[in-house]
Scaffold this motif. Structure first.
Motif, PDB file in Angstrom:
ATOM      1  N   GLU A 158       5.796 -27.244  16.260  1.00  0.00           N
ATOM      2  CA  GLU A 158       6.217 -26.191  17.174  1.00  0.00           C
ATOM      3  C   GLU A 158       7.386 -25.407  16.590  1.00  0.00           C
ATOM      4  OE1 GLU A 158       4.980 -24.911  19.997  1.00  0.00           O
ATOM      5  OE2 GLU A 158       3.261 -26.177  19.516  1.00  0.00           O
ATOM      6  N   LYS A 162       7.778 -21.418  16.173  1.00  0.00           N
ATOM      7  CA  LYS A 162       8.917 -20.698  16.758  1.00  0.00           C
ATOM      8  C   LYS A 162       9.589 -19.842  15.696  1.00  0.00           C
ATOM      9  CE  LYS A 162      10.038 -23.915  20.498  1.00  0.00           C
ATOM     10  NZ  LYS A 162      11.025 -24.908  21.007  1.00  0.00           N
ATOM     11  N   ARG A 163       9.689 -20.405  14.496  1.00  0.00           N
ATOM     12  CA  ARG A 163      10.275 -19.642  13.391  1.00  0.00           C
ATOM     13  C   ARG A 163       9.408 -18.437  13.056  1.00  0.00           C
ATOM     14  NH1 ARG A 163       9.883 -19.051   7.986  1.00  0.00           N
ATOM     15  NH2 ARG A 163      11.808 -18.745   6.794  1.00  0.00           N
ATOM     16  N   LYS A 165       7.415 -16.776  15.111  1.00  0.00           N
ATOM     17  CA  LYS A 165       7.546 -15.753  16.154  1.00  0.00           C
ATOM     18  C   LYS A 165       8.862 -14.993  16.027  1.00  0.00           C
ATOM     19  CE  LYS A 165       4.543 -18.004  19.521  1.00  0.00           C
ATOM     20  NZ  LYS A 165       4.447 -18.668  20.852  1.00  0.00           N
ATOM     21  N   LYS A 166       9.877 -15.680  15.506  1.00  0.00           N
ATOM     22  CA  LYS A 166      11.182 -15.033  15.362  1.00  0.00           C
ATOM     23  C   LYS A 166      11.257 -14.171  14.113  1.00  0.00           C
ATOM     24  CE  LYS A 166      16.135 -16.076  15.107  1.00  0.00           C
ATOM     25  NZ  LYS A 166      17.165 -17.149  15.117  1.00  0.00           N
TER      26      LYS A 166
END
Length: 347
Positions: A158, A162-163, A165-166
């Motif tokens: 996950e 998350k990385r 998406k950022k």
């Protein structure tokens, strides 16, 4: 999943220019037949019935993924695909297209929508294979974020996503490439990425050479270690109601060879426990992508009630006692002969 590698920055730094437009593929020689009933039930899901051709299928694919013909309404990716590759490379957004088409696929994942023009070096590689094998294989591209929708699979943690998406994925990152056959078996391309190797990968897909299996051994239960192969993997592992300690090995790997007598001793000591100790030659047997061995030996503990949670053995040492300690700690039920720390109960 570990990243296979990263390309050199200058590999894709220069956008390839072209003023020519590829002719649209219009060969009706390759045909796919369905049963007689399919004249009425449209198994393709694209309004195609009975006998169809790859040309018809790919035209339907284009329509199903809403690729606009009008440049004014097209994205940069749409324009690049149409002007340079005709209908030989399509953009996918879901697994439904694969499941209903009846054709095998070669699929390349990258950030194509964001970096389409900067990734031409990769789509050009794919196009060379499409020119040679496009009658029998559908070649497709899609974005990393479509992993789950297209393959029912999502690599990485996950935190990894998350990385993403950022920060997004760099245009210099190597794409991931998968083969999907008509039985929905998924195999990832590994090795040096170039046009010739993708062609070879396509050839192996067509000739069913990616999904290897050894014959089921007659004496797989005579020793203390069960011998798994691709053809009995579902029965022995996925449908098992017993915890499994699974070793994926290669005969070429010295560490794998050193582990074999240790594994046999572990199996002997745990023979009265509700545990299966199993080994599979991962070079000679195709396993679902989730169980892919990125190095040898790869060792998993699989609890009977949680098949999707692969507990990987990552300790630096692999003695008999180390492995028993690991198994005792993760077993669904307490072992009869050992406590949760791996110590004998009756010393």
């Amino acid at each position: 999943m570990d990243l296979v590698g990263i390309t050199k920055a200058n590999q894709c730094g220069q956008e390839q220019q072209t003023n020519s437009t590829a002719e649209y593929y219009n060969d009706n020689s390759s045909e796919l037949y369905y049963s007689e009933e399919s004249e009425d039930d449209d198994p393709t899901g694209f309004g195609l019935y009975g006998k169809i051709t790859t040309t018809q299928l790919k035209e339907a694919l284009e329509e199903s993924t809403a690729i606009a013909k009008d440049p004014a309404k097209s994205t940069n990716l749409d324009i690049i695909l149409h002007q340079n590759y005709g209908d030989r490379i399509v953009y996918l957004e879901s697994t439904e297209t694969i499941e209903t088409s009846g054709f095998p696929y070669i699929i390349m994942f990258h950030s194509f929508i964001e970096h389409a023009s900067k990734l031409r070096c990769y789509t050009d590689m794919l196009y060379e294979s499409a020119l040679q094998y496009g009658d029998d294989i559908c070649f497709a591209i899609t974005d990393f974020e479509n992993y789950e929708a297209v393959l029912n699979y999502r690599p990485g943690t996950e935190a990894y996503w998350k990385r993403y998406k950022k920060l997004g994925f760099s245009k210099y990152r190597r794409p991931d490439i998968f083969a999907v056959d008509t039985d929905n078996r998924i195999y990832q391309f590994v090795g040096h990425l170039n046009a010739d190797n993708i062609k070879q990968f396509s050839h192996h897909l067509l000739n069913d050479e990616l999904y290897k299996t050894e014959p089921i051994p007659k004496d797989d239960e005579e020793g203390f270690v069960r011998i798994g192969v691709a053809s009995n993997f579902e029965q022995l592992v996925l449908k098992s109601d017993i915890d499994i300690f699974l070793v994926l090995y290669s005969n070429k790997c010295p560490c794998s060879r050193e582990l074999m007598p240790i594994l046999e001793e572990v199996g002997k000591r745990l023979q009265d426990e509700d545990i299966i100790v199993m080994k599979i030659n991962a070079e000679q047997n195709y396993l679902p992508l989730k169980y892919y061995a990125w190095y040898y030996p790869t060792i998993f503990f699989i609890r009977r009630d949680d098949k999707n949670n692969l507990i990987e053995y990552g300790a630096a040492t692999r003695t008999v006692q180390d492995i028993i300690n690991f198994i005792a700690r993760h077993a669904t039920d307490d072992l009869l002969e050992y406590n949760r720390n791996g110590r004998p109960r009756f010393d």
